[in-house]
Design an enzyme around this catalytic site. Structure first.
Site, PDB file in Angstrom:
ATOM      1  N   ASN A   1     -21.647  11.560   0.875  1.00  0.00           N
ATOM      2  CA  ASN A   1     -21.233  10.172   0.678  1.00  0.00           C
ATOM      3  C   ASN A   1     -21.837   9.617  -0.604  1.00  0.00           C
ATOM      4  OD1 ASN A   1     -19.490   8.475   2.394  1.00  0.00           O
ATOM      5  ND2 ASN A   1     -21.178   6.995   2.241  1.00  0.00           N
TER       6      ASN A   1
ATOM      7  N   CYS B   1       9.113   2.641  16.049  1.00  0.00           N
ATOM      8  CA  CYS B   1       9.816   1.576  16.766  1.00  0.00           C
ATOM      9  C   CYS B   1       8.979   1.168  17.972  1.00  0.00           C
ATOM     10  CB  CYS B   1      11.176   2.120  17.219  1.00  0.00           C
ATOM     11  SG  CYS B   1      12.057   1.000  18.310  1.00  0.00           S
TER      12      CYS B   1
ATOM     13  N   CYS C   1      11.380   2.330  21.252  1.00  0.00           N
ATOM     14  CA  CYS C   1      11.524   3.753  21.634  1.00  0.00           C
ATOM     15  C   CYS C   1      10.312   4.559  21.206  1.00  0.00           C
ATOM     16  CB  CYS C   1      12.828   4.326  21.085  1.00  0.00           C
ATOM     17  SG  CYS C   1      12.962   4.311  19.308  1.00  0.00           S
TER      18      CYS C   1
ATOM     19  N   HIS D   1      -6.112   7.322  12.522  1.00  0.00           N
ATOM     20  CA  HIS D   1      -5.708   5.918  12.351  1.00  0.00           C
ATOM     21  C   HIS D   1      -4.256   5.786  11.942  1.00  0.00           C
ATOM     22  CE1 HIS D   1     -10.170   4.562  11.696  1.00  0.00           C
ATOM     23  NE2 HIS D   1      -9.888   4.849  12.947  1.00  0.00           N
TER      24      HIS D   1
ATOM     25  N   THR E   1     -17.237   7.988   4.343  1.00  0.00           N
ATOM     26  CA  THR E   1     -17.023   6.935   5.330  1.00  0.00           C
ATOM     27  C   THR E   1     -18.318   6.164   5.543  1.00  0.00           C
ATOM     28  OG1 THR E   1     -16.296   6.415   7.597  1.00  0.00           O
ATOM     29  CG2 THR E   1     -17.405   8.534   7.265  1.00  0.00           C
TER      30      THR E   1
ATOM     31  N   GLN F   1      -9.706   9.350   8.851  1.00  0.00           N
ATOM     32  CA  GLN F   1      -9.470   7.935   9.166  1.00  0.00           C
ATOM     33  C   GLN F   1      -8.442   7.372   8.182  1.00  0.00           C
ATOM     34  OE1 GLN F   1     -13.456   5.840  10.343  1.00  0.00           O
ATOM     35  NE2 GLN F   1     -13.946   7.419   8.832  1.00  0.00           N
TER      36      GLN F   1
ATOM     37  N   ARG G   1       0.832  -1.210   0.000  1.00  0.00           N
ATOM     38  CA  ARG G   1       0.000   0.000   0.000  1.00  0.00           C
ATOM     39  C   ARG G   1       0.866   1.258   0.000  1.00  0.00           C
ATOM     40  NH1 ARG G   1      -4.189  -0.433   4.722  1.00  0.00           N
ATOM     41  NH2 ARG G   1      -5.053   1.446   3.716  1.00  0.00           N
TER      42      ARG G   1
HETATM   43  N1  APR Z   1     -17.282   9.635  -2.975  1.00  0.00           N
HETATM   44  C1  APR Z   1     -17.839   9.626  -1.731  1.00  0.00           C
HETATM   45  N2  APR Z   1     -18.012   8.499  -0.994  1.00  0.00           N
HETATM   46  C2  APR Z   1     -17.583   7.346  -1.533  1.00  0.00           C
HETATM   47  C3  APR Z   1     -16.991   7.274  -2.821  1.00  0.00           C
HETATM   48  C4  APR Z   1     -16.852   8.493  -3.540  1.00  0.00           C
HETATM   49  N3  APR Z   1     -16.314   8.519  -4.759  1.00  0.00           N
HETATM   50  N4  APR Z   1     -16.691   5.978  -3.080  1.00  0.00           N
HETATM   51  C5  APR Z   1     -17.064   5.267  -2.003  1.00  0.00           C
HETATM   52  N5  APR Z   1     -17.612   6.084  -1.079  1.00  0.00           N
HETATM   53  C6  APR Z   1     -18.147   5.738   0.244  1.00  0.00           C
HETATM   54  C7  APR Z   1     -18.785   4.373   0.315  1.00  0.00           C
HETATM   55  O1  APR Z   1     -20.158   4.448  -0.030  1.00  0.00           O
HETATM   56  C8  APR Z   1     -18.594   4.038   1.797  1.00  0.00           C
HETATM   57  O2  APR Z   1     -19.704   4.512   2.559  1.00  0.00           O
HETATM   58  O3  APR Z   1     -17.051   5.708   1.118  1.00  0.00           O
HETATM   59  C9  APR Z   1     -17.345   4.818   2.197  1.00  0.00           C
HETATM   60  C10 APR Z   1     -16.137   3.927   2.420  1.00  0.00           C
HETATM   61  O4  APR Z   1     -16.407   3.128   3.544  1.00  0.00           O
HETATM   62  P1  APR Z   1     -15.290   2.108   4.069  1.00  0.00           P
HETATM   63  O5  APR Z   1     -14.769   1.332   2.927  1.00  0.00           O
HETATM   64  O6  APR Z   1     -15.873   1.400   5.262  1.00  0.00           O
HETATM   65  O7  APR Z   1     -14.094   3.070   4.544  1.00  0.00           O
HETATM   66  P2  APR Z   1     -14.005   3.876   5.895  1.00  0.00           P
HETATM   67  O8  APR Z   1     -15.373   4.298   6.356  1.00  0.00           O
HETATM   68  O9  APR Z   1     -12.996   4.935   5.688  1.00  0.00           O
HETATM   69  O10 APR Z   1     -13.429   2.783   6.923  1.00  0.00           O
HETATM   70  C11 APR Z   1     -13.165   3.229   8.233  1.00  0.00           C
HETATM   71  O11 APR Z   1     -12.194   1.068   8.743  1.00  0.00           O
HETATM   72  O12 APR Z   1     -10.913  -0.685   8.012  1.00  0.00           O
HETATM   73  C12 APR Z   1     -10.913   0.435   8.813  1.00  0.00           C
HETATM   74  O13 APR Z   1      -9.053   1.709   9.429  1.00  0.00           O
HETATM   75  C13 APR Z   1      -9.888   1.430   8.358  1.00  0.00           C
HETATM   76  O14 APR Z   1     -10.022   3.837   8.382  1.00  0.00           O
HETATM   77  C14 APR Z   1     -10.699   2.659   7.987  1.00  0.00           C
HETATM   78  C15 APR Z   1     -11.980   2.467   8.769  1.00  0.00           C
END
Ligand code: APR
Length: 240
Positions: free
Chosen positions: A205, A119, A122, A111, A179, A93, A59
């Protein structure tokens, strides 16, 4: 809409999706290809550190060499920070550096950060863009095999939570972008803001998140379209 008050913006993987970084829970997401229990928990690292380092090396390399760049949503948030008369704090996040590359400065990576390692002895985080191998030496304490990604794994405490909750308690506007509302404590931030009772809350979203009903305003669509329009509305309302 907010007056001259402070703004807190929570971002998730969806804000980085359109220019090449995968989300986690969409149908083609990262957790559909690899089990988080195998690569994103302290137990996984104890059990198979090489597998975990390889997961983050891939990544990190993709972020550094894969032509990934900020999209108009990141740029719009940096513009908001520059032009809004009150404080704008981004709580992300995400572990990529796209907000920084777009020019945002007032930023918390709750996150952690993919381009840092730390490390385990330390505890110092270091900027790091290369691969990390299991036996690598800490540049500071020179111990071998103690380096790990500076990323918060499941079961670990997110970073800067006190500062985040202070900002949520004081803000006039809380915006959640890209998110799924699946992972706490971030998924609970909207309830903290609702409890203080003053702020407007908005979700931008692609599809309704698990907490969509808790927001006073929901806009559905891609972040690269929604966020610049939302920021322009905020700034023009402030100028009027
Ligand atoms: N524009 C806006 N929203 C979008 C787009 C876009 N182009 N593409 C996808 N999404 C939305 C999806 O509909 C979903 O609701 O982004 C969201 C992504 O959700 P996740 O994949 O669950 O990601 P996230 O919410 O950031 O995950 C939170 O989970 O695995 C852990 O640490 C990791 O920080 C991460 C945390």
């Amino acid at each position: 809409m907010a007056g001259k008050g402070s703004i807190v913006i929570l971002t998730g993987a969806g804000i980085s999706k359109e220019f090449g970084l995968d989300t986690f829970r969409d149908k083609d997401g990262i957790w559909s290809r690899v089990r988080l229990e195998d690569v994103a928990t302290p137990d996984a690292f104890r059990r198979d550190p090489a597998k975990v380092q390889a997961f983050y090396n891939t990544r990190r390399r993709n972020l550094v060499e894969g032509g990934i760049r900020p999209n108009p949503a990141h740029a719009a948030l940096a513009r908001l920070e520059r032009e809004w008369p009150g404080e704008v704090l981004i709580v992300t996040q995400n572990i990529d550096d796209l907000h920084e590359r777009a020019g945002s400065e007032n930023l918390i990576h709750m996150h952690g950060e993919l381009l840092k390692i730390r490390c385990q002895k330390c505890a110092r985080p270091f900027a790091w863009t290369a691969d990390v191998e299991v036996g690598d030496k800490c540049p500071d304490c020179h111990r071998l095999g103690t380096l790990r990604p500076h990323v918060v794994w499941f079961g670990e405490m997110p970073l800067d939570m006190e500062r985040i909750f202070e900002a949520l308690e004081a803000c006039a506007l809380f915006v959640s972008i890209g998110t799924s509302g699946h992972v706490y404590p971030a998924a609970g931030f909207v309830q903290t803001v609702r409890a203080q009772g003053r702020a407007h809350t908005a979700e931008l979203n692609l599809e309704p998140s698990e907490g969509a009903s808790l927001f006073r305003e929901t806009r559905l669509g891609p972040a690269s379209r929604l966020v610049p329009a939302f920021v322009e509305e905020l700034l023009s309302a402030d100028r009027s």
